[in-house]
Design an enzyme around this catalytic site. Structure first.
Site, mmCIF file in Angstrom:
data_model
loop_
_atom_site.group_PDB
_atom_site.id
_atom_site.type_symbol
_atom_site.label_atom_id
_atom_site.label_comp_id
_atom_site.label_asym_id
_atom_site.label_seq_id
_atom_site.Cartn_x
_atom_site.Cartn_y
_atom_site.Cartn_z
ATOM 1 N N SER A 247 -129.549 90.783 -16.446
ATOM 2 C CA SER A 247 -129.464 92.012 -17.227
ATOM 3 C C SER A 247 -130.604 92.033 -18.227
ATOM 4 C CB SER A 247 -128.120 92.059 -17.962
ATOM 5 O OG SER A 247 -128.112 93.039 -18.981
ATOM 6 N N TYR B 197 -121.698 88.514 -23.264
ATOM 7 C CA TYR B 197 -122.446 88.979 -22.093
ATOM 8 C C TYR B 197 -123.892 88.503 -22.168
ATOM 9 C CZ TYR B 197 -124.326 92.429 -18.750
ATOM 10 O OH TYR B 197 -124.949 93.049 -17.697
#
Length: 342
Positions: free
Chosen positions: A168, A181
């Site tokens: 990501s 995350y």
């Protein structure tokens, strides 16, 4: 001077020709081979599985939700894709080892592994407990490692195979209100790049993918803590607006193209590319700017740390259920993020 210009032009032409030739020679052929996609029942995983199937691959998708998995299998099969759906939990190391062994025994060797399974927790860092970080790491780092460890022995023996690790932009820039995350994706990216460097000698390709926010409609599955209504609504808006997000369909096609072209590192989406470059050039400035952004986000409230993280779909309201999230809502319906309405 003219001779220098001529030689320069010839050198550029020769370099471009060599690059094109090397890409053509190194191109990976996908038809007839087997792909294994974790988190393949919805969102980006579903779309990557579809693109691989359209390239003629036999696709195995796995996820925890069996009902969701069956809907995905039915949707892919309706397009004529050769697909097998198997329930799995990537955090279960023995389970993944057994599942990969069954696939390779009954279908054949896995040529492409796509590590896409993930979760996202949204909220201030003050609301996150050790368990939240551990859960993120279990799915997005250890889960990817378990799957890779299951397929790598066979790939090394055959001296071929591709592992795709979907990280990501949160693996390149630490984004506020996404600390667990970010941490898991940073770990996944570091391991993926190290594995890529070491796997070349074995003939195994490893592709590290760094996508930005995509319109997958997955915001409803985000686990929110803190001021849940505000967190869920802001995240749904951010994950739906076209200037902030990129097309999930295009992202899936870009990832499959990277597999075919034998690429090693791919950043997906213009916003992600711009943010990554800015951080590389001016990291302190980017961190300070994100600090300003954080001041606009909902602050922590007393007792939120002990609360259970719950799906954002339960809490989004107002503008987060308006025309501003229309693209995200449409994506959720198209990409199996929510059941189709009867």
């Amino acid at each position: 001077m003219r001779r220098l210009e001529t030689w320069t032009a010839l050198a550029i032409l020769g370099g471009a020709t060599a690059l094109a030739l090397s890409r053509r020679i190194g191109r990976v052929r996908l038809p007839g081979k087997i792909a294994f996609v974790t988190g393949g029942s919805r969102g980006l995983g579903f779309l990557v599985a579809r693109e691989l199937g359209r390239r003629g691959m036999r696709v195995v998708i796995c996820a925890r939700d069996e009902e969701e998995l069956e809907r995905a299998r039915g949707g892919l099969a309706a397009e004529g894709i050769d697909v097998t759906a198997l329930p799995c939990d990537v955090t279960d190391e023995d389970g993944i080892q057994g599942l990969v062994a069954d696939v390779e025994q009954n279908l054949g060797p896995i040529d492409v592994l796509v590590n896409n399974a993930g979760i996202i927790q949204v909220g201030p860092v003050e609301t996150m407990k050790t368990e939240d970080y551990r859960r993120a790491m279990d799915v997005m780092f250890w889960g990817a490692l378990h799957a890779a460890e299951a397929v790598l022995p066979g790939m090394r023996e055959r001296r071929r195979g591709t592992i795709v690790n979907v990280t990501s932009i949160g693996a390149a820039v630490g984004l506020p209100h996404l600390a667990p995350y970010d941490a898991a994706k940073f770990a996944l990216r570091g391991w993926s790049e190290a594995l890529a460097a070491e796997s070349i000698r074995h003939g195994v390709r490893v592709v590290t993918v760094v996508p930005g926010l995509m319109r997958t409609g997955s915001f409803g599955h985000a686990l929110v803590k803190g001021k849940r209504y505000a967190e869920a609504s802001l995240f749904a808006l951010a994950a739906s607006l076209p200037l902030v997000t990129s097309s999930a369909d295009r992202a899936a096609r870009r990832i499959v193209r990277a597999i075919e072209n034998d690429e090693r590192f791919v950043v997906v989406g213009v916003p992600a590319k711009a943010l990554r470059i800015a951080h590389a050039l001016f990291p302190g400035t980017v961190v300070r700017t994100l600090g300003v952004v954080n001041r606009l986000l909902p602050p922590a409230e007393p007792g939120a740390r002990e609360a259970i993280a719950l799906p954002g779909e339960l809490f989004r309201r107002g503008l987060a259920r308006s025309i501003l999230t229309a693209l995200g809502d449409r994506a959720a319906r198209r990409y199996n993020e929510e059941p189709e309405q009867a």
